[in-house]
Design a protein around this motif. Structure first.
Motif, PDB file in Angstrom:
ATOM      1  N   PHE A 138       3.815   7.241   3.740  1.00 48.85           N
ATOM      2  CA  PHE A 138       4.467   7.160   5.048  1.00 48.85           C
ATOM      3  C   PHE A 138       3.508   6.620   6.100  1.00 48.85           C
ATOM      4  O   PHE A 138       3.924   5.869   6.982  1.00 48.85           O
ATOM      5  N   ARG A 139       2.220   6.965   5.999  1.00 49.44           N
ATOM      6  CA  ARG A 139       1.247   6.415   6.957  1.00 49.44           C
ATOM      7  C   ARG A 139       1.197   4.889   6.853  1.00 49.44           C
ATOM      8  O   ARG A 139       1.092   4.200   7.867  1.00 49.44           O
ATOM      9  N   TYR A 140       1.283   4.370   5.632  1.00 48.37           N
ATOM     10  CA  TYR A 140       1.319   2.910   5.484  1.00 48.37           C
ATOM     11  C   TYR A 140       2.617   2.326   6.031  1.00 48.37           C
ATOM     12  O   TYR A 140       2.609   1.232   6.609  1.00 48.37           O
ATOM     13  N   GLN A 194       0.839  -1.204   0.000  1.00 39.91           N
ATOM     14  CA  GLN A 194       0.000   0.000   0.000  1.00 39.91           C
ATOM     15  C   GLN A 194       0.871   1.251   0.000  1.00 39.91           C
ATOM     16  O   GLN A 194       0.554   2.239  -0.669  1.00 39.91           O
ATOM     17  N   ALA A 195       1.955   1.214   0.757  1.00 39.77           N
ATOM     18  CA  ALA A 195       2.875   2.355   0.801  1.00 39.77           C
ATOM     19  C   ALA A 195       3.463   2.617  -0.578  1.00 39.77           C
ATOM     20  O   ALA A 195       3.513   3.764  -1.038  1.00 39.77           O
ATOM     21  N   ARG A 196       3.899   1.560  -1.230  1.00 42.77           N
ATOM     22  CA  ARG A 196       4.485   1.691  -2.568  1.00 42.77           C
ATOM     23  C   ARG A 196       3.454   2.244  -3.550  1.00 42.77           C
ATOM     24  O   ARG A 196       3.750   3.138  -4.337  1.00 42.77           O
ATOM     25  N   GLU A 197       2.237   1.731  -3.491  1.00 41.12           N
ATOM     26  CA  GLU A 197       1.171   2.213  -4.377  1.00 41.12           C
ATOM     27  C   GLU A 197       0.878   3.689  -4.139  1.00 41.12           C
ATOM     28  O   GLU A 197       0.704   4.453  -5.095  1.00 41.12           O
ATOM     29  N   ALA A 198       0.800   4.090  -2.872  1.00 38.49           N
ATOM     30  CA  ALA A 198       0.513   5.493  -2.556  1.00 38.49           C
ATOM     31  C   ALA A 198       1.624   6.400  -3.064  1.00 38.49           C
ATOM     32  O   ALA A 198       1.353   7.464  -3.639  1.00 38.49           O
TER      33      ALA A 198
END
Length: 122
Positions: free
Chosen positions: A33-35, A19-23
């Protein structure tokens, strides 16, 4: 045979990292960063995942030209590598340089459920 926490928590941590990479790829570094913070909370009881997530937070800080965060992540990576196995991990800590590395924080119910499942070996 019961799986180790590191193996059991891997799918949960990887999902947050995906999810972090996708965001970040979508142009939302704050959400990315939140992920990473969520991945930190879920995996911080595993030395492997704890160190890996701090390393990814460090790389995020470099990409965002955030020197304070980068320095904070170097310090936290050393702490994760040397203190996690001793159980010196403040539960719920999100891992960013904006919070004390010693501060316990509430764990979101969704993340707490992931941690419980991993501890049960699921």
């Amino acid at each position: 045979m019961k799986r180790t926490f590191t193996r059991a928590v891997a799918p949960f941590v990887r999902a947050e990292l995906d999810q972090a990479r996708e965001a970040e790829n979508a142009g939302d570094p704050a959400q990315a960063f939140r992920y990473l913070e969520r991945a930190h909370v879920v995996g911080q009881a595993s030395t492997y995942w704890h160190v890996k997530v701090h390393g990814l937070m460090f790389l995020w800080a470099l990409r965002q030209h955030a020197p304070g965060e980068a320095v904070g992540q170097v310090i936290r990576t050393v702490g994760a590598a040397t203190k996690t196995a001793l159980g010196l991990v403040p539960e719920g800590n999100t891992g960013g340089a904006n919070v004390s590395p010693f501060r316990r924080m509430p764990v979101e119910p969704e993340l707490a459920a992931m941690i419980r499942k991993a501890r049960a070996g699921h």
